[in-house]
Design a protein around this motif. Sequence first.
Motif, PDB file in Angstrom:
ATOM      1  N   MET A 155       8.137  14.438  -5.091  1.00 19.13           N
ATOM      2  CA  MET A 155       8.663  13.831  -3.859  1.00 19.13           C
ATOM      3  C   MET A 155       7.516  13.381  -2.944  1.00 19.13           C
ATOM      4  SD  MET A 155      11.460  12.987  -2.425  1.00 19.13           S
ATOM      5  CE  MET A 155      12.144  12.534  -0.842  1.00 19.13           C
ATOM      6  N   ALA A 156       6.512  14.252  -2.825  1.00 14.99           N
ATOM      7  CA  ALA A 156       5.356  13.910  -1.988  1.00 14.99           C
ATOM      8  C   ALA A 156       4.646  12.684  -2.521  1.00 14.99           C
ATOM      9  CB  ALA A 156       4.401  15.101  -1.917  1.00 14.99           C
ATOM     10  N   GLN A 157       4.581  12.579  -3.881  1.00 15.99           N
ATOM     11  CA  GLN A 157       3.929  11.420  -4.505  1.00 15.99           C
ATOM     12  C   GLN A 157       4.705  10.138  -4.201  1.00 15.99           C
ATOM     13  OE1 GLN A 157       1.006  11.317  -6.126  1.00 15.99           O
ATOM     14  NE2 GLN A 157       1.240   9.100  -6.344  1.00 15.99           N
ATOM     15  N   THR A 163       4.074   9.054  -0.639  1.00 17.28           N
ATOM     16  CA  THR A 163       2.730   8.474  -0.540  1.00 17.28           C
ATOM     17  C   THR A 163       2.708   7.050  -1.077  1.00 17.28           C
ATOM     18  OG1 THR A 163       1.725  10.674  -0.802  1.00 17.28           O
ATOM     19  CG2 THR A 163       0.318   8.756  -1.212  1.00 17.28           C
ATOM     20  N   THR A 164       3.392   6.844  -2.212  1.00 16.04           N
ATOM     21  CA  THR A 164       3.457   5.497  -2.811  1.00 16.04           C
ATOM     22  C   THR A 164       4.151   4.517  -1.878  1.00 16.04           C
ATOM     23  OG1 THR A 164       3.529   6.453  -5.041  1.00 16.04           O
ATOM     24  CG2 THR A 164       4.258   4.171  -4.792  1.00 16.04           C
ATOM     25  N   ILE A 165       5.264   4.959  -1.272  1.00 16.73           N
ATOM     26  CA  ILE A 165       6.001   4.086  -0.351  1.00 16.73           C
ATOM     27  C   ILE A 165       5.134   3.717   0.851  1.00 16.73           C
ATOM     28  CG2 ILE A 165       7.942   4.004   1.264  1.00 16.73           C
ATOM     29  CD1 ILE A 165       9.526   5.706  -0.746  1.00 16.73           C
ATOM     30  N   LYS A 166       4.426   4.713   1.372  1.00 16.09           N
ATOM     31  CA  LYS A 166       3.547   4.444   2.506  1.00 16.09           C
ATOM     32  C   LYS A 166       2.445   3.457   2.144  1.00 16.09           C
ATOM     33  CE  LYS A 166       4.136   8.796   5.056  1.00 16.09           C
ATOM     34  NZ  LYS A 166       3.448  10.028   5.531  1.00 16.09           N
ATOM     35  N   THR A 167       1.963   3.532   0.907  1.00 20.90           N
ATOM     36  CA  THR A 167       0.896   2.639   0.454  1.00 20.90           C
ATOM     37  C   THR A 167       1.399   1.202   0.302  1.00 20.90           C
ATOM     38  OG1 THR A 167      -0.169   4.467  -0.724  1.00 20.90           O
ATOM     39  CG2 THR A 167      -0.819   2.233  -1.347  1.00 20.90           C
ATOM     40  N   LEU A 168       2.611   1.073  -0.252  1.00 21.81           N
ATOM     41  CA  LEU A 168       3.151  -0.256  -0.544  1.00 21.81           C
ATOM     42  C   LEU A 168       3.827  -0.907   0.661  1.00 21.81           C
ATOM     43  CD1 LEU A 168       4.799   0.398  -4.046  1.00 21.81           C
ATOM     44  CD2 LEU A 168       2.542  -0.556  -3.577  1.00 21.81           C
ATOM     45  N   PHE A 169       4.268  -0.117   1.600  1.00 21.49           N
ATOM     46  CA  PHE A 169       5.113  -0.612   2.700  1.00 21.49           C
ATOM     47  C   PHE A 169       4.475  -1.749   3.505  1.00 21.49           C
ATOM     48  CE2 PHE A 169       6.919  -0.412   7.000  1.00 21.49           C
ATOM     49  CZ  PHE A 169       8.272  -0.575   6.697  1.00 21.49           C
TER      50      PHE A 169
END
Length: 331
Positions: free
Chosen positions: A1-3, A6-12
């Motif tokens: 879930m944490a990963q 993190t991915t969403i925050k990176t791509l957003f």
Amino acid sequence: MAQLITTIKTLFPGAVIAVITGMAALFLSEHYGAPAMLFALLLGIAMSFLHQETTCKAGIEFTASHILRIGVALLGFRIAFDDLLSLGWQTALLLIVAIFSTILVGIGLSKAMGLTKRFGALTGGSVAICGASAAMAISAVMPNSEHKERDTLLTIIGVTSLSTIAMVAYPIIANLFGLSEYDTSIFLGGTIHDVAQVVGAGYSVSEQTGDLSTLVKLVRVSFLMPVVMIMLLVINAKCKTDKSVSESPGFPPFLLAFIAFMVLNSVIDLPTIVTEGAATFSRFALIISIAAIGMKSNLSQLVGVGVKPIILMVLQTVWIAGLILIALLCM
């Protein structure tokens, strides 16, 4: 879930920029009458600085690749087998000959002009099938190379511009040659590159012409996946025999999804809200993908390409238009 978070925050950040750019392109298209994809590409190019080592880079890369594939896959909902059957075998055969001959002519002319065969296949497929959408689908299965993104960008600009010119010129040409309403529909739907421009040209003649020319165009779109599959097989075969060619791409899932959606739309009477919703989402996905591709572009790469690529796309456009026009006059 944490990963995942993190991915969403990176791509957003990058994905949001692409979405906003796509919405701006749609707004400009609706108010000024030019193709939304062309606006998206130009706006994206103007914002290319966002791709240079910023927090937006990852999201732009994601949108230009993964969202692109989703948009292409959803095109399958626009096509049904009944569309192919309703046109009759003569028209279907004419479209098949026009599509594959345009691609082969593109490859031959590209080689003769000192350009790569890949560029000839990319532009030929774009002119022959469905413009910018075909350019992105074909580019997605081609091996990575130094000039892949530049060639894709150049092709999208070229075919979109030529398609806009054709939208205005081809109804006039059809009238000059005295084509019937039916033949005019075949000519417009069989030669203009992008779906939106076919709709514009067809309904500028009459409602019946608009309906039939759009159907003809969607039949051309149905050949996108067979052509992409053939190109993929050729690329894979070449990669196995030619060690100088980079590693070939695997069989793309979006290809299977496109086919599955087309079969589903053919065997099941889907509600209009589903098919129209999928078509709308597909169009928007392609628009924001083109915006992201524009952001990834390097304008300095386009400066040195010269006029040969433009001449190539013009000759391909003349070829498919001339072939179908002559066939209609002789039938």
